[in-house]
Design a protein around this motif. Sequence first.
Motif, mmCIF file in Angstrom:
data_model
loop_
_atom_site.group_PDB
_atom_site.id
_atom_site.type_symbol
_atom_site.label_atom_id
_atom_site.label_comp_id
_atom_site.label_asym_id
_atom_site.label_seq_id
_atom_site.Cartn_x
_atom_site.Cartn_y
_atom_site.Cartn_z
ATOM 1 N N ILE A 68 1.466 -5.114 -9.089
ATOM 2 C CA ILE A 68 0.966 -6.010 -8.034
ATOM 3 C C ILE A 68 -0.194 -6.806 -8.247
ATOM 4 O O ILE A 68 -0.249 -8.002 -8.238
ATOM 5 N N GLU A 69 -1.066 -6.007 -9.184
ATOM 6 C CA GLU A 69 -2.181 -6.706 -9.776
ATOM 7 C C GLU A 69 -1.858 -7.765 -10.517
ATOM 8 O O GLU A 69 -2.189 -8.958 -10.718
ATOM 9 N N SER A 70 -1.064 -7.446 -11.537
ATOM 10 C CA SER A 70 -0.358 -8.564 -12.419
ATOM 11 C C SER A 70 0.194 -9.604 -11.729
ATOM 12 O O SER A 70 0.116 -10.939 -12.192
ATOM 13 N N TYR A 71 1.241 -9.590 -10.748
ATOM 14 C CA TYR A 71 1.896 -10.518 -10.002
ATOM 15 C C TYR A 71 0.557 -11.153 -9.304
ATOM 16 O O TYR A 71 0.762 -12.511 -9.470
ATOM 17 N N LEU A 72 -0.070 -10.869 -8.742
ATOM 18 C CA LEU A 72 -1.223 -11.665 -8.187
ATOM 19 C C LEU A 72 -1.855 -12.332 -9.035
ATOM 20 O O LEU A 72 -2.516 -13.560 -8.821
ATOM 21 N N LYS A 73 -2.252 -11.937 -10.259
ATOM 22 C CA LYS A 73 -3.141 -12.930 -11.261
ATOM 23 C C LYS A 73 -2.048 -13.991 -11.758
ATOM 24 O O LYS A 73 -2.662 -14.938 -11.836
ATOM 25 N N ALA A 74 -0.873 -13.696 -11.782
ATOM 26 C CA ALA A 74 0.012 -14.769 -12.451
ATOM 27 C C ALA A 74 0.168 -15.658 -11.267
ATOM 28 O O ALA A 74 0.149 -16.962 -11.499
ATOM 29 N N GLN A 75 0.113 -15.613 -10.069
ATOM 30 C CA GLN A 75 0.209 -16.451 -9.060
ATOM 31 C C GLN A 75 -1.203 -17.083 -8.830
ATOM 32 O O GLN A 75 -1.207 -18.537 -8.594
ATOM 33 N N GLU A 76 -2.387 -16.598 -9.340
ATOM 34 C CA GLU A 76 -3.829 -17.359 -9.254
ATOM 35 C C GLU A 76 -3.645 -18.398 -10.362
ATOM 36 O O GLU A 76 -4.171 -19.459 -10.345
ATOM 37 N N VAL A 77 -2.971 -18.009 -11.612
ATOM 38 C CA VAL A 77 -3.034 -18.674 -12.621
ATOM 39 C C VAL A 77 -2.277 -19.887 -12.423
ATOM 40 O O VAL A 77 -2.714 -21.017 -12.694
ATOM 41 N N VAL A 78 -0.903 -19.795 -11.680
ATOM 42 C CA VAL A 78 -0.228 -20.953 -11.470
ATOM 43 C C VAL A 78 -0.850 -21.910 -10.319
ATOM 44 O O VAL A 78 -0.844 -23.288 -10.499
ATOM 45 N N THR A 79 -1.484 -21.277 -9.337
ATOM 46 C CA THR A 79 -2.205 -22.130 -8.434
ATOM 47 C C THR A 79 -3.367 -22.929 -8.629
ATOM 48 O O THR A 79 -3.687 -23.868 -8.279
ATOM 49 N N LYS A 80 -3.982 -22.220 -9.732
ATOM 50 C CA LYS A 80 -5.412 -22.880 -10.263
ATOM 51 C C LYS A 80 -5.195 -23.651 -11.445
ATOM 52 O O LYS A 80 -5.970 -24.063 -12.058
ATOM 53 N N ASN A 81 -3.752 -23.895 -11.857
ATOM 54 C CA ASN A 81 -3.401 -24.541 -13.026
ATOM 55 C C ASN A 81 -4.073 -24.032 -14.269
ATOM 56 O O ASN A 81 -4.664 -24.781 -15.097
ATOM 57 N N GLU A 82 -4.433 -22.970 -14.604
ATOM 58 C CA GLU A 82 -4.992 -22.216 -15.582
ATOM 59 C C GLU A 82 -4.218 -22.216 -16.797
ATOM 60 O O GLU A 82 -2.915 -22.193 -16.608
ATOM 61 N N TYR A 124 2.258 1.349 -9.596
ATOM 62 C CA TYR A 124 2.958 0.140 -8.757
ATOM 63 C C TYR A 124 1.642 -0.940 -8.449
ATOM 64 O O TYR A 124 1.894 -2.015 -8.480
ATOM 65 N N ALA A 125 0.588 -0.231 -8.282
ATOM 66 C CA ALA A 125 -0.796 -1.074 -8.191
ATOM 67 C C ALA A 125 -0.983 -2.091 -9.327
ATOM 68 O O ALA A 125 -1.264 -3.148 -9.240
ATOM 69 N N LEU A 126 -0.633 -1.463 -10.491
ATOM 70 C CA LEU A 126 -0.722 -2.444 -11.852
ATOM 71 C C LEU A 126 0.166 -3.884 -11.686
ATOM 72 O O LEU A 126 -0.017 -4.815 -12.269
ATOM 73 N N GLU A 140 0.731 -1.312 0.181
ATOM 74 C CA GLU A 140 0.092 0.106 -0.064
ATOM 75 C C GLU A 140 0.899 1.307 0.140
ATOM 76 O O GLU A 140 0.561 2.256 -0.555
ATOM 77 N N VAL A 141 1.995 1.325 0.716
ATOM 78 C CA VAL A 141 2.801 2.328 0.809
ATOM 79 C C VAL A 141 3.450 2.609 -0.530
ATOM 80 O O VAL A 141 3.408 3.865 -1.323
ATOM 81 N N TYR A 142 3.812 1.668 -1.465
ATOM 82 C CA TYR A 142 4.367 1.678 -2.630
ATOM 83 C C TYR A 142 3.427 2.295 -3.622
ATOM 84 O O TYR A 142 3.634 3.074 -4.690
#
Length: 53
Positions: A32-46, A28-30, A19-21
């Motif tokens: 973070i959003e991209s990183y979180l989506k990439a992690q979601e893709v990996v964990t859900k085997n999308e 920087y929010a974009l 949040e500080v960043y």
Amino acid sequence: MASELQKTWNRPDAQEWAEVYTKIFPSYALLIESYLKAQEVVTKNEQLDSTRS
């Protein structure tokens, strides 16, 4: 300066640092959003967008 104070993302208050960043660098929010989506893709085997036809 924030990164010098933070030192690492491997800490219990990493969310607060994110949040500080976003306050210092609004785009920087974009990242973070991209990183979180990439992690979601990996964990859900999308299927990756790059492999879709």
